[in-house]
Design a protein around this motif. Sequence first.
Motif, PDB file in Angstrom:
ATOM      1  N   SER A   1       0.785  -1.143   0.038  1.00 36.34           N
ATOM      2  CA  SER A   1       0.183  -0.086  -0.168  1.00 36.34           C
ATOM      3  C   SER A   1       0.940   1.252   0.010  1.00 36.34           C
ATOM      4  O   SER A   1       1.824   1.193   0.603  1.00 36.34           O
ATOM      5  CB  SER A   1      -0.825  -0.015   1.157  1.00 36.34           C
ATOM      6  N   GLY A   2       0.233   2.391  -0.518  1.00 35.35           N
ATOM      7  CA  GLY A   2       0.900   3.573  -0.418  1.00 35.35           C
ATOM      8  C   GLY A   2       1.389   3.948   0.984  1.00 35.35           C
ATOM      9  O   GLY A   2       2.255   4.729   1.269  1.00 35.35           O
ATOM     10  N   ILE A   3       0.505   3.426   2.023  1.00 34.96           N
ATOM     11  CA  ILE A   3       0.653   3.746   3.181  1.00 34.96           C
ATOM     12  C   ILE A   3       1.786   3.247   3.749  1.00 34.96           C
ATOM     13  O   ILE A   3       2.423   3.618   4.984  1.00 34.96           O
ATOM     14  CB  ILE A   3      -0.618   3.358   4.200  1.00 34.96           C
ATOM     15  N   ALA A   4       2.389   2.089   3.297  1.00 33.84           N
ATOM     16  CA  ALA A   4       3.768   1.641   3.420  1.00 33.84           C
ATOM     17  C   ALA A   4       4.886   2.828   3.203  1.00 33.84           C
ATOM     18  O   ALA A   4       6.097   2.604   3.963  1.00 33.84           O
ATOM     19  CB  ALA A   4       3.934   0.347   2.735  1.00 33.84           C
ATOM     20  N   LEU A   5       4.805   3.511   2.436  1.00 33.41           N
ATOM     21  CA  LEU A   5       5.856   4.477   1.864  1.00 33.41           C
ATOM     22  C   LEU A   5       5.660   5.958   2.611  1.00 33.41           C
ATOM     23  O   LEU A   5       6.510   6.440   2.826  1.00 33.41           O
ATOM     24  CB  LEU A   5       5.770   4.715   0.578  1.00 33.41           C
ATOM     25  N   VAL A   6       4.290   6.325   2.970  1.00 32.40           N
ATOM     26  CA  VAL A   6       4.205   7.381   3.784  1.00 32.40           C
ATOM     27  C   VAL A   6       2.979   7.046   4.625  1.00 32.40           C
ATOM     28  O   VAL A   6       1.687   6.976   4.677  1.00 32.40           O
ATOM     29  CB  VAL A   6       3.397   8.562   2.751  1.00 32.40           C
TER      30      VAL A   6
ATOM     31  N   ALA B   1       1.956  -0.553   9.353  1.00 34.05           N
ATOM     32  CA  ALA B   1       3.132  -1.678   9.965  1.00 34.05           C
ATOM     33  C   ALA B   1       3.273  -2.926   9.079  1.00 34.05           C
ATOM     34  O   ALA B   1       4.235  -3.245   8.689  1.00 34.05           O
ATOM     35  CB  ALA B   1       2.809  -1.796  11.384  1.00 34.05           C
ATOM     36  N   VAL B   2       2.108  -3.376   8.993  1.00 30.02           N
ATOM     37  CA  VAL B   2       1.819  -4.810   8.100  1.00 30.02           C
ATOM     38  C   VAL B   2       2.110  -4.461   6.693  1.00 30.02           C
ATOM     39  O   VAL B   2       2.742  -5.255   6.123  1.00 30.02           O
ATOM     40  CB  VAL B   2       0.596  -5.627   8.388  1.00 30.02           C
ATOM     41  N   LYS B   3       1.596  -3.312   6.074  1.00 27.37           N
ATOM     42  CA  LYS B   3       1.785  -3.030   4.540  1.00 27.37           C
ATOM     43  C   LYS B   3       3.438  -2.897   4.478  1.00 27.37           C
ATOM     44  O   LYS B   3       4.140  -3.057   3.364  1.00 27.37           O
ATOM     45  CB  LYS B   3       1.045  -1.977   4.070  1.00 27.37           C
TER      46      LYS B   3
ATOM     47  N   HIS C   1       8.864  -4.939   2.733  1.00 26.67           N
ATOM     48  CA  HIS C   1      10.227  -5.305   3.088  1.00 26.67           C
ATOM     49  C   HIS C   1      10.365  -6.772   2.981  1.00 26.67           C
ATOM     50  O   HIS C   1      11.513  -7.211   2.602  1.00 26.67           O
ATOM     51  CB  HIS C   1      10.538  -4.780   4.255  1.00 26.67           C
ATOM     52  N   PHE C   2       9.482  -7.637   3.361  1.00 28.42           N
ATOM     53  CA  PHE C   2       9.431  -8.912   3.027  1.00 28.42           C
ATOM     54  C   PHE C   2       9.790  -9.296   1.624  1.00 28.42           C
ATOM     55  O   PHE C   2      10.671 -10.165   1.292  1.00 28.42           O
ATOM     56  CB  PHE C   2       8.220  -9.602   3.356  1.00 28.42           C
ATOM     57  N   GLY C   3       9.104  -8.671   0.536  1.00 21.93           N
ATOM     58  CA  GLY C   3       9.272  -8.688  -0.634  1.00 21.93           C
ATOM     59  C   GLY C   3      10.663  -8.471  -1.030  1.00 21.93           C
ATOM     60  O   GLY C   3      11.209  -9.069  -2.072  1.00 21.93           O
TER      61      GLY C   3
END
Length: 265
Positions: A140-145, A155-157, A162-164
Amino acid sequence: MNVTGKRALVTGGSSGIGLEIARELLRAGANVAITGRRQDAIDLAVRTLEGLGAISGVSADVATPEGRAQTLDLATRSLGGLDILVNNAGGVRAGRIEAIEEDEIRRMVEVNLTGPILLTRAALPLLRESGDALVVNVSSGIALVGMAFYSPYAAVKAGIAHFGEALRRELDGEGVRVLTVYPTATDTPMMATSGLGRFGGRETASAVAQDVVAAILHNRLEVVRGGPDRHAMIELNRTDPGAVDDALRPTKSATEEAARNHSAL
């Protein structure tokens, strides 16, 4: 990657981005299987897609061991193997961290992070047999901002992203690649209870899916959705996160109100 004849499995494929990714993969010549938690939704999605190519589906919850087993059984039984795994299934509960119940947080962790990691782990023998395979993780974009009132979801996104990234490097040169997708707010059933559409609207799931399949065809490493303003904010968040705090502060109250009832678990 040439996807003609490739065997693709899409989790969360009965609606939204997953359904549209399945549609675009079929149009590109892949054979596709989809999973989702509701059998009636899976049946409807299969009927919708069956005119485009070889499509099958099963009701399965990838957050559970049984659901993951059913998902991989579908890949072997209906597809005869696996070349593309799309980890798209997800869920969200927004609001102040104190207002989100513990079981809701645990559910987000299971469906958005633990489930996809364990499904990928279990699918690796099939993917290795392919010799030309791909894992697609929908973050999700929320993983970046990170956005206020979405802290567990962010947190999970970020975790699946980072898993990927780490897995891509772990599998480098071994015939299995990894693509990470960062959608912005998208018009899907998961967003039905969100009021965030007032902050600039939503993309269509079809537009996201078309970009994802284009990325698959051209061996890209990531898909970051959003226009120039969004990309500028992502860059600013890397270099001067305090400036992003300042920019978002005036919208805090409105964001809290918009997120208060956002729940899709």
